[in-house]
Design a protein around this motif. Structure first.
Motif, PDB file in Angstrom:
ATOM      1  N   PHE A 194       0.829  -1.204   0.000  1.00  0.00           N
ATOM      2  CA  PHE A 194       0.000   0.000   0.000  1.00  0.00           C
ATOM      3  C   PHE A 194       0.865   1.256   0.000  1.00  0.00           C
ATOM      4  N   LYS A 195       1.842   1.297   0.920  1.00  0.00           N
ATOM      5  CA  LYS A 195       2.712   2.470   1.027  1.00  0.00           C
ATOM      6  C   LYS A 195       3.469   2.722  -0.270  1.00  0.00           C
ATOM      7  N   SER A 196       4.014   1.678  -0.841  1.00  0.00           N
ATOM      8  CA  SER A 196       4.789   1.803  -2.065  1.00  0.00           C
ATOM      9  C   SER A 196       3.912   2.269  -3.229  1.00  0.00           C
ATOM     10  N   THR A 197       2.720   1.718  -3.326  1.00  0.00           N
ATOM     11  CA  THR A 197       1.799   2.108  -4.394  1.00  0.00           C
ATOM     12  C   THR A 197       1.436   3.582  -4.268  1.00  0.00           C
ATOM     13  N   ILE A 198       1.113   4.015  -3.063  1.00  0.00           N
ATOM     14  CA  ILE A 198       0.734   5.415  -2.851  1.00  0.00           C
ATOM     15  C   ILE A 198       1.929   6.341  -3.059  1.00  0.00           C
ATOM     16  N   ARG A 199       3.108   5.920  -2.618  1.00  0.00           N
ATOM     17  CA  ARG A 199       4.310   6.742  -2.775  1.00  0.00           C
ATOM     18  C   ARG A 199       4.673   6.927  -4.253  1.00  0.00           C
ATOM     19  N   HIS A 200       4.603   5.859  -5.029  1.00  0.00           N
ATOM     20  CA  HIS A 200       5.030   5.917  -6.426  1.00  0.00           C
ATOM     21  C   HIS A 200       3.935   6.350  -7.402  1.00  0.00           C
ATOM     22  N   GLU A 201       2.679   6.039  -7.096  1.00  0.00           N
ATOM     23  CA  GLU A 201       1.596   6.316  -8.042  1.00  0.00           C
ATOM     24  C   GLU A 201       0.537   7.255  -7.488  1.00  0.00           C
ATOM     25  N   GLY A 202       0.637   7.597  -6.214  1.00  0.00           N
ATOM     26  CA  GLY A 202      -0.389   8.415  -5.583  1.00  0.00           C
ATOM     27  C   GLY A 202      -1.601   7.561  -5.220  1.00  0.00           C
ATOM     28  N   LEU A 203      -2.561   8.190  -4.578  1.00  0.00           N
ATOM     29  CA  LEU A 203      -3.775   7.466  -4.185  1.00  0.00           C
ATOM     30  C   LEU A 203      -4.500   6.903  -5.405  1.00  0.00           C
ATOM     31  N   ARG A 204      -4.356   7.583  -6.514  1.00  0.00           N
ATOM     32  CA  ARG A 204      -4.980   7.126  -7.758  1.00  0.00           C
ATOM     33  C   ARG A 204      -4.458   5.740  -8.175  1.00  0.00           C
ATOM     34  N   GLY A 205      -3.227   5.426  -7.806  1.00  0.00           N
ATOM     35  CA  GLY A 205      -2.647   4.132  -8.134  1.00  0.00           C
ATOM     36  C   GLY A 205      -3.363   2.967  -7.479  1.00  0.00           C
ATOM     37  N   CYS A 206      -4.033   3.225  -6.362  1.00  0.00           N
ATOM     38  CA  CYS A 206      -4.798   2.172  -5.682  1.00  0.00           C
ATOM     39  C   CYS A 206      -6.044   1.781  -6.466  1.00  0.00           C
ATOM     40  N   TYR A 207      -6.406   2.600  -7.437  1.00  0.00           N
ATOM     41  CA  TYR A 207      -7.604   2.341  -8.227  1.00  0.00           C
ATOM     42  C   TYR A 207      -7.289   2.104  -9.698  1.00  0.00           C
ATOM     43  N   ARG A 208      -6.017   1.848 -10.015  1.00  0.00           N
ATOM     44  CA  ARG A 208      -5.638   1.571 -11.397  1.00  0.00           C
ATOM     45  C   ARG A 208      -6.313   0.264 -11.844  1.00  0.00           C
ATOM     46  N   GLY A 209      -7.015   0.311 -12.965  1.00  0.00           N
ATOM     47  CA  GLY A 209      -7.730  -0.851 -13.469  1.00  0.00           C
ATOM     48  C   GLY A 209      -9.139  -0.985 -12.926  1.00  0.00           C
ATOM     49  N   LEU A 210      -9.614   0.041 -12.232  1.00  0.00           N
ATOM     50  CA  LEU A 210     -10.939  -0.011 -11.619  1.00  0.00           C
ATOM     51  C   LEU A 210     -12.060  -0.073 -12.650  1.00  0.00           C
ATOM     52  N   VAL A 211     -11.950   0.709 -13.703  1.00  0.00           N
ATOM     53  CA  VAL A 211     -13.053   0.780 -14.672  1.00  0.00           C
ATOM     54  C   VAL A 211     -13.357  -0.584 -15.303  1.00  0.00           C
ATOM     55  N   PRO A 212     -12.356  -1.303 -15.824  1.00  0.00           N
ATOM     56  CA  PRO A 212     -12.694  -2.632 -16.372  1.00  0.00           C
ATOM     57  C   PRO A 212     -13.258  -3.576 -15.311  1.00  0.00           C
ATOM     58  N   ASN A 213     -12.719  -3.497 -14.102  1.00  0.00           N
ATOM     59  CA  ASN A 213     -13.225  -4.350 -13.018  1.00  0.00           C
ATOM     60  C   ASN A 213     -14.668  -3.981 -12.675  1.00  0.00           C
ATOM     61  N   TYR A 214     -14.950  -2.697 -12.645  1.00  0.00           N
ATOM     62  CA  TYR A 214     -16.300  -2.237 -12.336  1.00  0.00           C
ATOM     63  C   TYR A 214     -17.292  -2.667 -13.415  1.00  0.00           C
ATOM     64  N   ILE A 215     -16.896  -2.515 -14.665  1.00  0.00           N
ATOM     65  CA  ILE A 215     -17.773  -2.922 -15.774  1.00  0.00           C
ATOM     66  C   ILE A 215     -18.068  -4.415 -15.690  1.00  0.00           C
ATOM     67  N   LYS A 216     -17.075  -5.189 -15.293  1.00  0.00           N
ATOM     68  CA  LYS A 216     -17.259  -6.627 -15.167  1.00  0.00           C
ATOM     69  C   LYS A 216     -18.146  -6.971 -13.968  1.00  0.00           C
ATOM     70  N   ALA A 217     -17.980  -6.263 -12.854  1.00  0.00           N
ATOM     71  CA  ALA A 217     -18.646  -6.638 -11.609  1.00  0.00           C
ATOM     72  C   ALA A 217     -20.059  -6.078 -11.462  1.00  0.00           C
ATOM     73  N   LEU A 218     -20.327  -4.904 -11.987  1.00  0.00           N
ATOM     74  CA  LEU A 218     -21.605  -4.245 -11.736  1.00  0.00           C
ATOM     75  C   LEU A 218     -22.824  -5.071 -12.137  1.00  0.00           C
ATOM     76  N   PRO A 219     -22.886  -5.623 -13.348  1.00  0.00           N
ATOM     77  CA  PRO A 219     -24.095  -6.376 -13.697  1.00  0.00           C
ATOM     78  C   PRO A 219     -24.374  -7.552 -12.764  1.00  0.00           C
ATOM     79  N   SER A 220     -23.349  -8.301 -12.439  1.00  0.00           N
ATOM     80  CA  SER A 220     -23.573  -9.476 -11.587  1.00  0.00           C
ATOM     81  C   SER A 220     -23.920  -9.069 -10.159  1.00  0.00           C
ATOM     82  N   LEU A 221     -23.278  -8.011  -9.653  1.00  0.00           N
ATOM     83  CA  LEU A 221     -23.596  -7.569  -8.292  1.00  0.00           C
ATOM     84  C   LEU A 221     -24.995  -6.987  -8.205  1.00  0.00           C
TER      85      LEU A 221
END
Length: 99
Positions: A68-95
């Motif tokens: 977590f620390k390394s991701t936030i340090r190198h990519e910012g808080l936004r790095g914790c959500y990298r790849g969110l859109v494809p995951n969300y598109i995949k998960a939303l209909p089933s959820l």
């Protein structure tokens, strides 16, 4: 599921009526979005920890907190959500349907 039942219960209480299908699907999508937003950083860290050392990749993290620390340090808080859109598109209909 708790948030979904809270929202539908509040709606029924305030309107003194039964919740409709459109409102139920809307609440379901909102709850699904909240669940994905909260859980996604943990899934990302899990994935990063699982793939380190595989196929000659270097070991970069000593554990979950270090990742977590390394991701936030190198990519910012936004790095914790990298790849969110494809995951969300995949998960939303089933959820949404499962709620």
């Amino acid at each position: 599921f708790g948030l979904f039942f809270f929202l539908t219960g509040e709606f029924e209480h305030q309107t003194k009526g039964k919740i409709g299908l459109a409102q139920e699907l809307s609440y379901s999508a909102q709850v699904s979005t909240a669940a994905v937003l909260v859980s996604y950083p943990f899934n990302l860290v899990r994935t990063k920890l699982q793939i380190q050392g595989v196929n000659g990749r270097p070991i970069l993290y000593s554990g979950m907190i270090d990742c977590f620390k390394s991701t936030i340090r190198h990519e910012g808080l936004r790095g914790c959500y990298r790849g969110l859109v494809p995951n969300y598109i995949k998960a939303l209909p089933s959820l949404s349907i499962s709620l």
